[in-house]
Design a protein around this motif. Structure first.
Motif, PDB file in Angstrom:
ATOM      1  N   ARG A 106       7.199  46.093  15.783  1.00 10.08           N
ATOM      2  CA  ARG A 106       7.386  44.706  16.186  1.00 10.08           C
ATOM      3  C   ARG A 106       6.868  44.516  17.612  1.00 10.08           C
ATOM      4  O   ARG A 106       6.828  45.450  18.407  1.00 10.08           O
ATOM      5  CB  ARG A 106       8.867  44.308  16.097  1.00 10.08           C
ATOM      6  CG  ARG A 106       9.364  44.342  14.661  1.00 10.08           C
ATOM      7  CD  ARG A 106      10.599  43.513  14.474  1.00 10.08           C
ATOM      8  NE  ARG A 106      11.752  44.055  15.188  1.00 10.08           N
ATOM      9  CZ  ARG A 106      12.911  43.407  15.313  1.00 10.08           C
ATOM     10  NH1 ARG A 106      13.057  42.217  14.800  1.00 10.08           N
ATOM     11  NH2 ARG A 106      13.915  43.964  15.959  1.00 10.08           N
ATOM     12  N   VAL A 107       6.497  43.282  17.918  1.00 16.63           N
ATOM     13  CA  VAL A 107       5.944  42.968  19.229  1.00 16.63           C
ATOM     14  C   VAL A 107       7.053  42.412  20.125  1.00 16.63           C
ATOM     15  O   VAL A 107       7.708  41.433  19.763  1.00 16.63           O
ATOM     16  CB  VAL A 107       4.809  41.927  19.107  1.00 16.63           C
ATOM     17  CG1 VAL A 107       4.294  41.543  20.486  1.00 16.63           C
ATOM     18  CG2 VAL A 107       3.690  42.468  18.242  1.00 16.63           C
ATOM     19  N   PHE A 108       7.274  43.057  21.263  1.00 19.27           N
ATOM     20  CA  PHE A 108       8.248  42.585  22.255  1.00 19.27           C
ATOM     21  C   PHE A 108       7.456  41.976  23.411  1.00 19.27           C
ATOM     22  O   PHE A 108       6.771  42.690  24.133  1.00 19.27           O
ATOM     23  CB  PHE A 108       9.113  43.747  22.762  1.00 19.27           C
ATOM     24  CG  PHE A 108      10.191  44.161  21.806  1.00 19.27           C
ATOM     25  CD1 PHE A 108       9.886  44.586  20.515  1.00 19.27           C
ATOM     26  CD2 PHE A 108      11.528  44.148  22.196  1.00 19.27           C
ATOM     27  CE1 PHE A 108      10.893  44.974  19.628  1.00 19.27           C
ATOM     28  CE2 PHE A 108      12.535  44.533  21.319  1.00 19.27           C
ATOM     29  CZ  PHE A 108      12.221  44.943  20.039  1.00 19.27           C
ATOM     30  N   LEU A 109       7.549  40.667  23.557  1.00 16.10           N
ATOM     31  CA  LEU A 109       6.799  39.957  24.592  1.00 16.10           C
ATOM     32  C   LEU A 109       7.781  39.374  25.602  1.00 16.10           C
ATOM     33  O   LEU A 109       8.722  38.674  25.217  1.00 16.10           O
ATOM     34  CB  LEU A 109       5.951  38.852  23.946  1.00 16.10           C
ATOM     35  CG  LEU A 109       4.995  38.066  24.850  1.00 16.10           C
ATOM     36  CD1 LEU A 109       3.787  37.568  24.049  1.00 16.10           C
ATOM     37  CD2 LEU A 109       5.691  36.876  25.512  1.00 16.10           C
ATOM     38  N   THR A 110       7.569  39.682  26.870  1.00 13.55           N
ATOM     39  CA  THR A 110       8.451  39.167  27.915  1.00 13.55           C
ATOM     40  C   THR A 110       7.720  38.135  28.761  1.00 13.55           C
ATOM     41  O   THR A 110       6.613  38.385  29.237  1.00 13.55           O
ATOM     42  CB  THR A 110       8.971  40.296  28.817  1.00 13.55           C
ATOM     43  OG1 THR A 110       9.649  41.259  28.010  1.00 13.55           O
ATOM     44  CG2 THR A 110       9.936  39.770  29.870  1.00 13.55           C
ATOM     45  N   LEU A 111       8.355  36.987  28.906  1.00 10.21           N
ATOM     46  CA  LEU A 111       7.854  35.914  29.772  1.00 10.21           C
ATOM     47  C   LEU A 111       8.696  35.875  31.034  1.00 10.21           C
ATOM     48  O   LEU A 111       9.926  35.894  30.957  1.00 10.21           O
ATOM     49  CB  LEU A 111       8.009  34.553  29.088  1.00 10.21           C
ATOM     50  CG  LEU A 111       7.035  34.112  28.012  1.00 10.21           C
ATOM     51  CD1 LEU A 111       7.487  32.758  27.452  1.00 10.21           C
ATOM     52  CD2 LEU A 111       5.620  34.008  28.567  1.00 10.21           C
ATOM     53  N   ALA A 112       8.035  35.820  32.198  1.00  7.21           N
ATOM     54  CA  ALA A 112       8.738  35.538  33.451  1.00  7.21           C
ATOM     55  C   ALA A 112       8.624  34.047  33.706  1.00  7.21           C
ATOM     56  O   ALA A 112       7.540  33.468  33.603  1.00  7.21           O
ATOM     57  CB  ALA A 112       8.123  36.325  34.594  1.00  7.21           C
ATOM     58  N   LEU A 113       9.760  33.425  34.004  1.00  7.60           N
ATOM     59  CA  LEU A 113       9.827  31.970  34.149  1.00  7.60           C
ATOM     60  C   LEU A 113      10.123  31.593  35.592  1.00  7.60           C
ATOM     61  O   LEU A 113      10.843  32.310  36.300  1.00  7.60           O
ATOM     62  CB  LEU A 113      10.952  31.407  33.264  1.00  7.60           C
ATOM     63  CG  LEU A 113      10.930  31.806  31.794  1.00  7.60           C
ATOM     64  CD1 LEU A 113      12.283  31.539  31.154  1.00  7.60           C
ATOM     65  CD2 LEU A 113       9.835  31.055  31.069  1.00  7.60           C
ATOM     66  N   GLU A 114       9.580  30.462  35.989  1.00  5.27           N
ATOM     67  CA  GLU A 114       9.913  29.944  37.313  1.00  5.27           C
ATOM     68  C   GLU A 114       9.774  28.435  37.312  1.00  5.27           C
ATOM     69  O   GLU A 114       8.863  27.891  36.680  1.00  5.27           O
ATOM     70  CB  GLU A 114       8.992  30.544  38.377  1.00  5.27           C
ATOM     71  CG  GLU A 114       9.406  30.171  39.789  1.00  5.27           C
ATOM     72  CD  GLU A 114       8.592  30.895  40.843  1.00  5.27           C
ATOM     73  OE1 GLU A 114       9.123  31.837  41.441  1.00  5.27           O
ATOM     74  OE2 GLU A 114       7.429  30.498  41.048  1.00  5.27           O
ATOM     75  N   ALA A 115      10.679  27.773  38.012  1.00  4.45           N
ATOM     76  CA  ALA A 115      10.568  26.320  38.195  1.00  4.45           C
ATOM     77  C   ALA A 115      10.745  26.020  39.675  1.00  4.45           C
ATOM     78  O   ALA A 115      11.660  26.544  40.317  1.00  4.45           O
ATOM     79  CB  ALA A 115      11.621  25.583  37.375  1.00  4.45           C
ATOM     80  N   THR A 116       9.852  25.205  40.199  1.00  5.14           N
ATOM     81  CA  THR A 116       9.915  24.823  41.616  1.00  5.14           C
ATOM     82  C   THR A 116       9.932  23.308  41.716  1.00  5.14           C
ATOM     83  O   THR A 116       9.418  22.606  40.839  1.00  5.14           O
ATOM     84  CB  THR A 116       8.701  25.355  42.400  1.00  5.14           C
ATOM     85  OG1 THR A 116       7.510  24.874  41.773  1.00  5.14           O
ATOM     86  CG2 THR A 116       8.680  26.880  42.422  1.00  5.14           C
ATOM     87  N   ARG A 117      10.532  22.815  42.792  1.00  3.77           N
ATOM     88  CA  ARG A 117      10.544  21.375  43.018  1.00  3.77           C
ATOM     89  C   ARG A 117       9.115  20.914  43.310  1.00  3.77           C
ATOM     90  O   ARG A 117       8.409  21.532  44.126  1.00  3.77           O
ATOM     91  CB  ARG A 117      11.449  21.047  44.211  1.00  3.77           C
ATOM     92  CG  ARG A 117      12.629  20.199  43.853  1.00  3.77           C
ATOM     93  CD  ARG A 117      13.462  19.870  45.067  1.00  3.77           C
ATOM     94  NE  ARG A 117      14.573  20.797  45.234  1.00  3.77           N
ATOM     95  CZ  ARG A 117      15.691  20.773  44.485  1.00  3.77           C
ATOM     96  NH1 ARG A 117      15.825  19.891  43.530  1.00  3.77           N
ATOM     97  NH2 ARG A 117      16.652  21.635  44.704  1.00  3.77           N
ATOM     98  N   ALA A 118       8.689  19.851  42.641  1.00  6.50           N
ATOM     99  CA  ALA A 118       7.320  19.351  42.834  1.00  6.50           C
ATOM    100  C   ALA A 118       7.109  18.946  44.291  1.00  6.50           C
ATOM    101  O   ALA A 118       6.034  19.162  44.855  1.00  6.50           O
ATOM    102  CB  ALA A 118       7.053  18.181  41.898  1.00  6.50           C
ATOM    103  N   ALA A 119       8.140  18.365  44.895  1.00  4.63           N
ATOM    104  CA  ALA A 119       8.062  17.989  46.302  1.00  4.63           C
ATOM    105  C   ALA A 119       8.626  19.133  47.143  1.00  4.63           C
ATOM    106  O   ALA A 119       9.816  19.393  47.102  1.00  4.63           O
ATOM    107  CB  ALA A 119       8.853  16.711  46.552  1.00  4.63           C
TER     108      ALA A 119
END
Lengths: 138, 142
Positions: A106-119
């Protein structure tokens, strides 16, 4: 099918608005039939809406990666909240494929996530999502 | 807002109040719409059965949202939750009750952070969320 050559691919969803009506509906759906708790403005896992789903959705339609959506499982999820988001905020979300491993067919795929304020660019949230998809032999 | 515990009143081994919620299809459908997750396995009974489930299943992220509420209730608000993470072990079937639990495993007076170990089971006794961990920011008494 995803492989190690896809590590480093990035998906960006700019201009995610923390919308009052959407937050209200989201909070109500967590409560279900129970009373809405008085715990603050935006439930922390609203990060699914402004960060995870809009970027992961782009991965799902990335035909060069070719993730098999049939039988895809969300295996693990973690979020860190650096600054609270408020109604009316606008954030930019990014996901990056940081690892692709073949485990037991099976394929184990890891995503690193980030959210920043547009301003201003202040980081509001980061995290990781582990997706487990059928591999070539499964 | 709930009463928040102060850091010095919290000790390793303390348990957070258990949160139970029966998750009916209406709630799953409402979450699917509010969160914008179109995966039909959460709303289409026949399709869920074709995938080998007894029926539709709640979103892992909905289960995590309920667990996060349990943490925020104990900590005194959403903004006190600094981080949370879980493994989605088993699906929660529509109509089942999720039972969220947590226990303090570390108290760091210098940072004001408390670490919790978390989990959730269903009323069928299945482990729904495992390896759960959260950090919360608590206030120190002034």
């Amino acid at each position: 099918m995803p492989d190690a050559s896809h590590v480093g691919r990035r998906y960006r969803a700019e201009g995610q608005v923390i919308d009052a009506e959407r937050v209200r509906a989201f909070a109500a759906s967590i409560a279900g039939g129970a009373d809405l708790p008085d715990l603050g403005e935006v439930p922390p896992t609203f990060a699914a809406v402004y960060c995870l789903f809009p970027t992961m959705g782009q991965l799902f339609f990335d035909t060069e990666v070719g993730l098999d959506l049939t039988g895809l499982v969300h295996g693990e999820q973690e979020f860190s909240f650096h600054h609270p988001v408020h109604i009316g905020d606008v954030v930019d979300a990014t996901a990056e494929i940081v690892s692709v491993e073949d485990k037991r067919g099976r394929v184990f795929l890891t995503l690193a996530l980030e959210a920043t304020r547009a301003a201003g660019g202040e980081r509001v949230c980061s995290g990781k999502a582990l997706l487990i998809a059928p591999g070539a032999t499964s | 807002m709930n009463q928040a515990p102060v850091l010095t009143a919290v000790a390793v081994g303390d348990e957070i109040p258990e949160l139970q919620r029966t998750v009916e299809q209406a709630q799953i459908s409402a979450y699917a719409e509010a969160a914008g997750d179109p995966n039909p396995i959460h709303i289409d009974e026949e399709l869920a059965k074709a995938f080998g489930f007894e029926g539709t299943i709640a979103h892992g992220m909905l289960n995590l949202a309920i667990l996060t509420e349990a943490v925020a209730r104990w900590a005194g608000g959403y903004d006190r939750v600094a981080s949370i993470g879980v493994r989605f072990s088993r699906p929660l079937l529509r109509g089942d009750t999720i039972i969220c639990t947590g226990r303090v495993v570390e108290v760091d007076p210098s940072s004001g952070l408390v670490t919790l170990e978390l989990g959730a089971t269903s009323d069928r006794g299945e482990r729904v969320l495992s390896n759960g961990r959260a950090t919360v920011r608590l206030s120190t008494p002034s």
